[in-house]
Design a protein around this motif. Structure first.
Motif, PDB file in Angstrom:
ATOM      1  N   GLY A   1      -8.297   4.248   5.196  1.00  0.00           N
ATOM      2  CA  GLY A   1      -7.754   5.431   4.551  1.00  0.00           C
ATOM      3  C   GLY A   1      -6.868   5.054   3.399  1.00  0.00           C
ATOM      4  N   LEU A   2      -5.672   4.583   3.692  1.00  0.00           N
ATOM      5  CA  LEU A   2      -4.716   4.273   2.639  1.00  0.00           C
ATOM      6  C   LEU A   2      -5.211   3.136   1.755  1.00  0.00           C
ATOM      7  N   GLY A   3      -5.767   2.097   2.366  1.00  0.00           N
ATOM      8  CA  GLY A   3      -6.228   0.947   1.590  1.00  0.00           C
ATOM      9  C   GLY A   3      -7.314   1.314   0.599  1.00  0.00           C
ATOM     10  N   LEU A   4      -8.314   2.064   1.049  1.00  0.00           N
ATOM     11  CA  LEU A   4      -9.411   2.422   0.159  1.00  0.00           C
ATOM     12  C   LEU A   4      -8.979   3.447  -0.888  1.00  0.00           C
ATOM     13  N   TYR A   5      -8.003   4.266  -0.551  1.00  0.00           N
ATOM     14  CA  TYR A   5      -7.467   5.191  -1.551  1.00  0.00           C
ATOM     15  C   TYR A   5      -6.830   4.409  -2.693  1.00  0.00           C
ATOM     16  N   ILE A   6      -6.025   3.401  -2.377  1.00  0.00           N
ATOM     17  CA  ILE A   6      -5.389   2.585  -3.407  1.00  0.00           C
ATOM     18  C   ILE A   6      -6.446   1.809  -4.193  1.00  0.00           C
ATOM     19  N   VAL A   7      -7.468   1.304  -3.499  1.00  0.00           N
ATOM     20  CA  VAL A   7      -8.562   0.603  -4.182  1.00  0.00           C
ATOM     21  C   VAL A   7      -9.182   1.513  -5.239  1.00  0.00           C
ATOM     22  N   ARG A   8      -9.478   2.739  -4.848  1.00  0.00           N
ATOM     23  CA  ARG A   8     -10.093   3.681  -5.798  1.00  0.00           C
ATOM     24  C   ARG A   8      -9.181   3.959  -6.991  1.00  0.00           C
ATOM     25  N   GLU A   9      -7.877   4.129  -6.728  1.00  0.00           N
ATOM     26  CA  GLU A   9      -6.952   4.427  -7.811  1.00  0.00           C
ATOM     27  C   GLU A   9      -6.834   3.242  -8.782  1.00  0.00           C
TER      28      GLU A   9
ATOM     29  N   LEU B   1       0.820  -1.205   0.000  1.00  0.00           N
ATOM     30  CA  LEU B   1       0.000   0.000   0.000  1.00  0.00           C
ATOM     31  C   LEU B   1       0.857   1.259   0.000  1.00  0.00           C
ATOM     32  N   LEU B   2       1.899   1.245   0.824  1.00  0.00           N
ATOM     33  CA  LEU B   2       2.772   2.409   0.900  1.00  0.00           C
ATOM     34  C   LEU B   2       3.470   2.667  -0.433  1.00  0.00           C
ATOM     35  N   LEU B   3       3.925   1.616  -1.084  1.00  0.00           N
ATOM     36  CA  LEU B   3       4.581   1.773  -2.376  1.00  0.00           C
ATOM     37  C   LEU B   3       3.614   2.320  -3.422  1.00  0.00           C
ATOM     38  N   ASP B   4       2.396   1.791  -3.456  1.00  0.00           N
ATOM     39  CA  ASP B   4       1.407   2.274  -4.420  1.00  0.00           C
ATOM     40  C   ASP B   4       1.003   3.711  -4.118  1.00  0.00           C
ATOM     41  N   PHE B   5       0.875   4.031  -2.834  1.00  0.00           N
ATOM     42  CA  PHE B   5       0.513   5.395  -2.467  1.00  0.00           C
ATOM     43  C   PHE B   5       1.587   6.374  -2.922  1.00  0.00           C
ATOM     44  N   ALA B   6       2.847   6.000  -2.713  1.00  0.00           N
ATOM     45  CA  ALA B   6       3.947   6.868  -3.128  1.00  0.00           C
ATOM     46  C   ALA B   6       3.918   7.077  -4.646  1.00  0.00           C
ATOM     47  N   ARG B   7       3.650   6.017  -5.410  1.00  0.00           N
ATOM     48  CA  ARG B   7       3.582   6.151  -6.872  1.00  0.00           C
ATOM     49  C   ARG B   7       2.447   7.079  -7.283  1.00  0.00           C
ATOM     50  N   ALA B   8       1.294   6.900  -6.652  1.00  0.00           N
ATOM     51  CA  ALA B   8       0.139   7.717  -6.997  1.00  0.00           C
ATOM     52  C   ALA B   8       0.379   9.181  -6.661  1.00  0.00           C
TER      53      ALA B   8
ATOM     54  N   SER C   1      -8.659  -7.934  -1.770  1.00  0.00           N
ATOM     55  CA  SER C   1      -8.022  -8.148  -0.471  1.00  0.00           C
ATOM     56  C   SER C   1      -8.304  -6.996   0.489  1.00  0.00           C
ATOM     57  N   ASN C   2      -8.171  -5.755   0.003  1.00  0.00           N
ATOM     58  CA  ASN C   2      -8.412  -4.597   0.864  1.00  0.00           C
ATOM     59  C   ASN C   2      -9.869  -4.513   1.296  1.00  0.00           C
ATOM     60  N   LEU C   3     -10.782  -4.730   0.347  1.00  0.00           N
ATOM     61  CA  LEU C   3     -12.200  -4.674   0.695  1.00  0.00           C
ATOM     62  C   LEU C   3     -12.578  -5.812   1.633  1.00  0.00           C
ATOM     63  N   LEU C   4     -12.015  -6.987   1.392  1.00  0.00           N
ATOM     64  CA  LEU C   4     -12.324  -8.138   2.240  1.00  0.00           C
ATOM     65  C   LEU C   4     -11.761  -7.948   3.643  1.00  0.00           C
ATOM     66  N   GLU C   5     -10.552  -7.415   3.736  1.00  0.00           N
ATOM     67  CA  GLU C   5      -9.960  -7.172   5.057  1.00  0.00           C
ATOM     68  C   GLU C   5     -10.797  -6.180   5.858  1.00  0.00           C
ATOM     69  N   ASN C   6     -11.262  -5.113   5.201  1.00  0.00           N
ATOM     70  CA  ASN C   6     -12.132  -4.159   5.890  1.00  0.00           C
ATOM     71  C   ASN C   6     -13.423  -4.822   6.341  1.00  0.00           C
ATOM     72  N   ALA C   7     -14.022  -5.630   5.467  1.00  0.00           N
ATOM     73  CA  ALA C   7     -15.285  -6.291   5.805  1.00  0.00           C
ATOM     74  C   ALA C   7     -15.124  -7.208   7.012  1.00  0.00           C
ATOM     75  N   LEU C   8     -14.026  -7.930   7.074  1.00  0.00           N
ATOM     76  CA  LEU C   8     -13.787  -8.814   8.205  1.00  0.00           C
ATOM     77  C   LEU C   8     -13.536  -8.022   9.490  1.00  0.00           C
ATOM     78  N   LYS C   9     -12.838  -6.932   9.363  1.00  0.00           N
ATOM     79  CA  LYS C   9     -12.465  -6.140  10.539  1.00  0.00           C
ATOM     80  C   LYS C   9     -13.665  -5.441  11.158  1.00  0.00           C
TER      81      LYS C   9
END
Length: 392
Positions: free
Chosen positions: A335-343, A205-212, A270-278
């Motif tokens: 925050g970060l996970g859903l931002y990457i999902v949207r991108e 996530l951090l790597l993708d966020f930095a690229r975006a 994975s990000n959406l599923l992790e949020n749903a489980l949490k």
């Protein structure tokens, strides 16, 4: 008497003309214009460059204060007018920052600095400059975002990565010392796997966020993929770490395939599923669905539990925004996970929406075109030409 020769390099211009040219160059370099407001006349005289400074607004800024005030962004207009009125009431200098409308692009930031001239304590004239400070405001915003990112990054490294890493080290030491009782070993393996997966996801996530953020965007490698098969693969991985949770995969329609980047879509799931489980009660199932449409394929991830607070919905996909809970872990997930999902979804030419209420629970819906623009562009490119036959 012979006339004096022109100074070398002055282009034959007299000194007043040179001074005027120097002034125009300085004003252009500083993105600066001037005005002179004679209050008795009610007219404002602007410098020649003011129209271009305001983005070529038809009619320029107008020759009255009221006309210029209409160029000021509605959100800033009242504050700016109050500052002008205060400077005129008790003649004094003022300094104001505000935004103005321009024909193309977003509003521009301006800074107005003025001096009020008075006679017998009464304002009669205002002399001022207007400067385009849009670049400075952009730099300030980028600096603020960089500072916020550094602070959040320190929090992620110090808590969200160090915590699962510490758990892995602790359990590894236990295993090296002989391990827990046999009936506890499978649970220990799941804990180690869960902690390692968390670190891996956060790092990605951090790597993708930095690229975006740096403007490179999400890189895709489209190929044929099936959404339902992808859901099954990702849910199988999660069942190892969440053995006590119920994950249900559904399929609607025959063909749920498209030209996508399956690795990137696995991140989305994975990000959406992790949020749903949490954010769902442990005794409730999480449902994943792939639904075939004519030109699109729809992905849905649904969970029961507390809904997303309405005040967070507009910011849910912005980086480093918290979700239903206030913990730092929630911030990184919602925050970060859903931002990457949207991108990633946007890079595929798709859309993502969320519905959330106390009765129905929370559902994230992703709609992807079967042939995203990036995949269509790759298909239009001519195939590389191989080497010709060797000549004898």
């Amino acid at each position: 008497m012979a006339s004096s020769p022109a100074v070398a390099g002055d282009g034959g211009l007299a000194d007043p003309a040179l001074d005027g040219e120097r002034l125009r160059l300085c004003m252009e370099a500083a993105r600066l214009g001037t005005w002179d407001w004679q209050l008795a006349e009610g007219r404002i005289r602007w410098s020649d460059n003011i129209a271009s400074l305001l983005g070529g607004v038809p009619g320029g800024p107008g020759d009255t204060y009221e006309a210029f005030l209409q160029r000021v962004l509605a959100e800033d207009r009242s504050r700016f007018a109050q500052q002008v009125a205060a400077a005129l009431e008790k003649p004094s200098a003022f300094d104001a920052e505000f935004r103005v409308y321009v024909p193309e692009g977003g509003p521009r930031w301006m800074r107005a600095r003025a001096r009020v001239l008075a006679e017998q304590g009464r304002a009669v004239r205002m002399l001022g400059v207007l400067q385009d400070i849009s670049l400075e405001k952009k730099a300030e915003e980028e600096s603020r975002r960089a500072t916020d990112f550094q602070e959040q990054l320190l929090g992620i490294v110090s808590h969200d990565i160090r915590s699962p890493l510490g758990a892995i080290i602790s359990w590894a030491r236990i295993m090296a010392a002989g391990g827990p009782p046999p009936e506890e070993q499978q649970r220990t393996f799941r804990r180690i796997t869960s902690a390692a997966l968390r670190i891996e996801r956060l790092t990605r996530l951090l790597l993708d966020f930095a690229r975006a953020q740096l403007g490179g965007g999400i890189i895709l490698e489209p190929r044929r993929a099936d959404m339902h098969e992808l859901l099954q693969q990702v849910s199988h991985q999660f069942r190892v770490a969440y053995a006590d949770r119920s994950l249900v995969c559904e399929k609607e329609g025959e063909d749920t395939g498209g030209m996508w980047d399956p690795d990137r879509l696995a991140q989305v799931v994975s990000n959406l599923l992790e949020n749903a489980l949490k954010y769902s009660p442990p005794d409730t199932p999480v449902r994943l669905a792939a639904r075939a449409r004519k030109e699109h394929v729809v992905l849905e991830v649904h969970n029961q539990g507390k809904p997303v607070p309405p005040e967070l919905m507009p910011q849910l996909f912005e980086p480093f925004r918290s979700g239903p809970q206030a913990s730092r872990t929630a911030k990184t997930s919602y925050g970060l996970g859903l931002y990457i999902v949207r991108e990633i979804v946007r890079a595929h030419g798709g859309t993502i929406e969320v519905r959330s209420d106390i009765e129905e629970g929370t559902t994230f819906t992703v709609s992807l075109p079967r042939l995203p623009p990036v995949a269509a562009e790759l298909m239009r490119r001519p195939a590389p030409v191989g080497p010709g036959p060797k000549r004898g």
